[in-house]
Design a protein around this motif. Structure first.
Motif, PDB file in Angstrom:
ATOM      1  N   ASP A 120     -22.148  61.670  71.430  1.00 23.51           N
ATOM      2  CA  ASP A 120     -22.456  62.627  70.382  1.00 23.51           C
ATOM      3  C   ASP A 120     -22.704  61.688  69.202  1.00 23.51           C
ATOM      4  O   ASP A 120     -23.712  61.661  68.351  1.00 23.51           O
ATOM      5  CB  ASP A 120     -21.316  63.317  69.993  1.00 23.51           C
ATOM      6  N   ALA A 121     -21.935  60.635  69.150  1.00 22.27           N
ATOM      7  CA  ALA A 121     -21.922  59.626  68.008  1.00 22.27           C
ATOM      8  C   ALA A 121     -23.247  58.847  68.091  1.00 22.27           C
ATOM      9  O   ALA A 121     -24.067  58.653  67.132  1.00 22.27           O
ATOM     10  CB  ALA A 121     -20.881  58.871  67.796  1.00 22.27           C
ATOM     11  N   ALA A 122     -23.757  58.593  69.301  1.00 25.78           N
ATOM     12  CA  ALA A 122     -24.747  57.783  69.436  1.00 25.78           C
ATOM     13  C   ALA A 122     -26.170  58.639  69.021  1.00 25.78           C
ATOM     14  O   ALA A 122     -26.868  58.046  68.456  1.00 25.78           O
ATOM     15  CB  ALA A 122     -24.917  57.196  71.050  1.00 25.78           C
ATOM     16  N   LYS A 144     -25.255  47.895  75.422  1.00 23.15           N
ATOM     17  CA  LYS A 144     -25.580  48.905  74.361  1.00 23.15           C
ATOM     18  C   LYS A 144     -27.074  49.539  74.841  1.00 23.15           C
ATOM     19  O   LYS A 144     -27.082  50.648  74.762  1.00 23.15           O
ATOM     20  CB  LYS A 144     -26.092  48.424  73.118  1.00 23.15           C
ATOM     21  N   GLU A 145     -27.844  48.789  76.012  1.00 23.06           N
ATOM     22  CA  GLU A 145     -28.959  49.323  76.242  1.00 23.06           C
ATOM     23  C   GLU A 145     -28.658  50.705  77.100  1.00 23.06           C
ATOM     24  O   GLU A 145     -29.370  51.700  77.069  1.00 23.06           O
ATOM     25  CB  GLU A 145     -29.624  48.205  77.079  1.00 23.06           C
ATOM     26  N   VAL A 152     -32.000  52.532  66.380  1.00 27.84           N
ATOM     27  CA  VAL A 152     -30.915  51.835  67.221  1.00 27.84           C
ATOM     28  C   VAL A 152     -30.221  50.655  66.664  1.00 27.84           C
ATOM     29  O   VAL A 152     -29.301  50.283  66.821  1.00 27.84           O
ATOM     30  CB  VAL A 152     -31.483  51.716  68.659  1.00 27.84           C
ATOM     31  N   GLN A 153     -31.279  49.974  65.979  1.00 30.51           N
ATOM     32  CA  GLN A 153     -30.958  48.431  66.013  1.00 30.51           C
ATOM     33  C   GLN A 153     -29.947  48.379  64.357  1.00 30.51           C
ATOM     34  O   GLN A 153     -29.306  47.310  64.363  1.00 30.51           O
ATOM     35  CB  GLN A 153     -32.105  47.608  65.765  1.00 30.51           C
ATOM     36  N   ALA A 154     -30.107  49.745  63.990  1.00 30.43           N
ATOM     37  CA  ALA A 154     -29.613  49.470  62.805  1.00 30.43           C
ATOM     38  C   ALA A 154     -28.161  50.164  62.661  1.00 30.43           C
ATOM     39  O   ALA A 154     -27.478  50.167  61.835  1.00 30.43           O
ATOM     40  CB  ALA A 154     -30.243  50.703  61.517  1.00 30.43           C
ATOM     41  N   VAL A 155     -27.582  50.271  63.841  1.00 31.68           N
ATOM     42  CA  VAL A 155     -26.421  50.926  64.278  1.00 31.68           C
ATOM     43  C   VAL A 155     -25.583  50.029  65.172  1.00 31.68           C
ATOM     44  O   VAL A 155     -25.968  49.814  66.014  1.00 31.68           O
ATOM     45  CB  VAL A 155     -26.360  52.483  64.709  1.00 31.68           C
ATOM     46  N   GLY A 156     -24.541  49.379  64.807  1.00 28.56           N
ATOM     47  CA  GLY A 156     -23.762  48.607  65.627  1.00 28.56           C
ATOM     48  C   GLY A 156     -22.671  49.231  66.548  1.00 28.56           C
ATOM     49  O   GLY A 156     -22.588  50.416  66.147  1.00 28.56           O
ATOM     50  N   MET A 157     -22.141  48.490  67.659  1.00 26.80           N
ATOM     51  CA  MET A 157     -21.377  49.121  68.347  1.00 26.80           C
ATOM     52  C   MET A 157     -20.143  49.261  67.697  1.00 26.80           C
ATOM     53  O   MET A 157     -19.225  50.346  68.155  1.00 26.80           O
ATOM     54  CB  MET A 157     -21.141  48.181  69.739  1.00 26.80           C
ATOM     55  N   SER A 192     -12.592  53.632  71.579  1.00 27.46           N
ATOM     56  CA  SER A 192     -12.558  52.246  71.433  1.00 27.46           C
ATOM     57  C   SER A 192     -13.547  51.470  71.975  1.00 27.46           C
ATOM     58  O   SER A 192     -14.248  51.932  73.123  1.00 27.46           O
ATOM     59  CB  SER A 192     -11.049  51.975  71.974  1.00 27.46           C
ATOM     60  N   LEU A 193     -13.623  50.134  71.657  1.00 28.41           N
ATOM     61  CA  LEU A 193     -14.847  49.199  71.800  1.00 28.41           C
ATOM     62  C   LEU A 193     -14.551  49.133  73.545  1.00 28.41           C
ATOM     63  O   LEU A 193     -15.573  48.987  74.238  1.00 28.41           O
ATOM     64  CB  LEU A 193     -14.793  48.058  71.149  1.00 28.41           C
TER      65      LEU A 193
END
Lengths: 198, 198
Positions: free
Chosen positions: A15-17, A52-53, A26-31, A41-42
């Motif tokens: 959902d967040a993704a 990430k891919e 994509v590249q503007a949003v970090g993990m 959590s990470l």
DNA sequence: TTGACGTGAGAACGAGCGTTCTCCTACGGT
DNA sequence: ACCGTAGGAGAACGCTCGTTCTCACGTCAA
């Protein structure tokens, strides 16, 4: 509690993704931002998606299912097979007008990562191929020549990309009228099976 | 030697930018790599373009001029105004077949940076608007209804995006045939007006 | 109760980015 | 011959990223 929660965490991550990747790229949003937005959590993110891919690919896959499902549901409400073709563009018009619409997610992500990630490029190709096949089935059901599907697909793609760039819903209407003209022309010329005479 | 060299350095920087940005995406190419590829020092790069964003904008602006110039030159070889419309798609077909073709640079960069950079988004809109105006002028010169330009534009955009994703030149041929059909239909009974009774 | 395990919060790491700075060379005008 | 300036090479800076690691905590099996 654990296996169930994995499924929930996966949905929340996706959902967040979907929200963030679509809105900002994509590249503007970090993990890390994804963790904050999803509450996952990470550590869990990386056990659900090894990189990430893969999260991007999973986001695209889920969105593909939903997108095509909604389109098909809207189109299926038309009883008359030949009216289902303009209905595709009606649905696009509604989509273009949604708050936060920013173009086709697959086209955007292909511009961003198509050269760098084969996995993502494959997802994009698969989605577009599925959409094209769907149009082919509509054309077929309407008794129109199969060669009509390609142009309809191009009109839809052109409308998506143009609506994404200009922010207007008008490309959908333009494409719908062009599609109607093509259907009429195809029905008129001998290329197709008999069409209802006026 | 100095003022002249500034112009040369600018061209070299833009050459490298065009090659690398187009092939791999803007964010995937760093300023240092650009320096290596162009032979223009970082200091000079930053005095020519105050930030990477401006270099991207300048790259798009120069490419816009060249792209539209080449297209117009090819199309202008057709004497018959009505044949100039399919000639647009002929030119697209040649472009799609070029080595290293990777879709429309403006569509790609819009997917990558459209949400982040207003400067870049403006360049993209300006380029697409110019292309659309050009098609409008072709339609006009052919004595066809102005409403034809929109659909032709959408077909061209759809072909560009599809060729970029699939790597095939076929979308150009599909779009050209569809354009021919639309031109014929418009010549027959007009496109934008409410469809005449039979 | 104990102990092994899975989890969450977040620090840590190594790399790469855009941008700026340092230092050294070389040349042009007087 | 001299100084001022511009330019090149590249180090440096501060930041962010994707990914991994640490460590403390809570939970269940035995």
């Amino acid at each position: 509690m654990s296996p169930m929660d994995s499924a929930v965490a996966r949905e929340r991550a996706l959902d967040a993704a979907e929200e963030l990747f679509y809105a900002r790229g994509v590249q503007a949003v970090g993990m890390d931002e994804l963790r904050g937005a999803s509450g996952v959590s990470l550590k869990r993110l990386y056990q659900l998606f090894p990189a990430k891919e893969q999260l991007v690919a999973a986001y695209l896959a889920r969105r593909d299912e939903r997108w095509r499902g909604r389109l098909a549901a809207h189109v299926a409400r038309q009883r008359e097979p030949r009216e289902r073709i303009p209905a595709v563009f009606d649905w696009l018009e509604g989509w273009f007008g949604e708050a936060g619409f920013r173009g086709c997610a697959w086209i955007n992500v292909h511009g961003e990562l198509g050269a760098a990630s084969a996995l993502v490029a494959d997802q994009v190709r698969a989605h577009k191929e599925a959409f094209r096949s769907y149009l082919t089935s509509l054309v077929d059901d309407a008794g129109l020549p199969a060669a009509l599907a390609g142009p309809l697909f191009l009109l839809a793609e052109g409308a998506m990309v143009t609506a994404g760039i200009t922010g207007s819903t008008e490309p959908a209407a333009e494409a719908r009228e062009a599609a109607r003209a093509l259907v009429t022309a195809a029905g008129r010329d001998g290329l197709s099976r008999p069409s209802p005479a006026p």
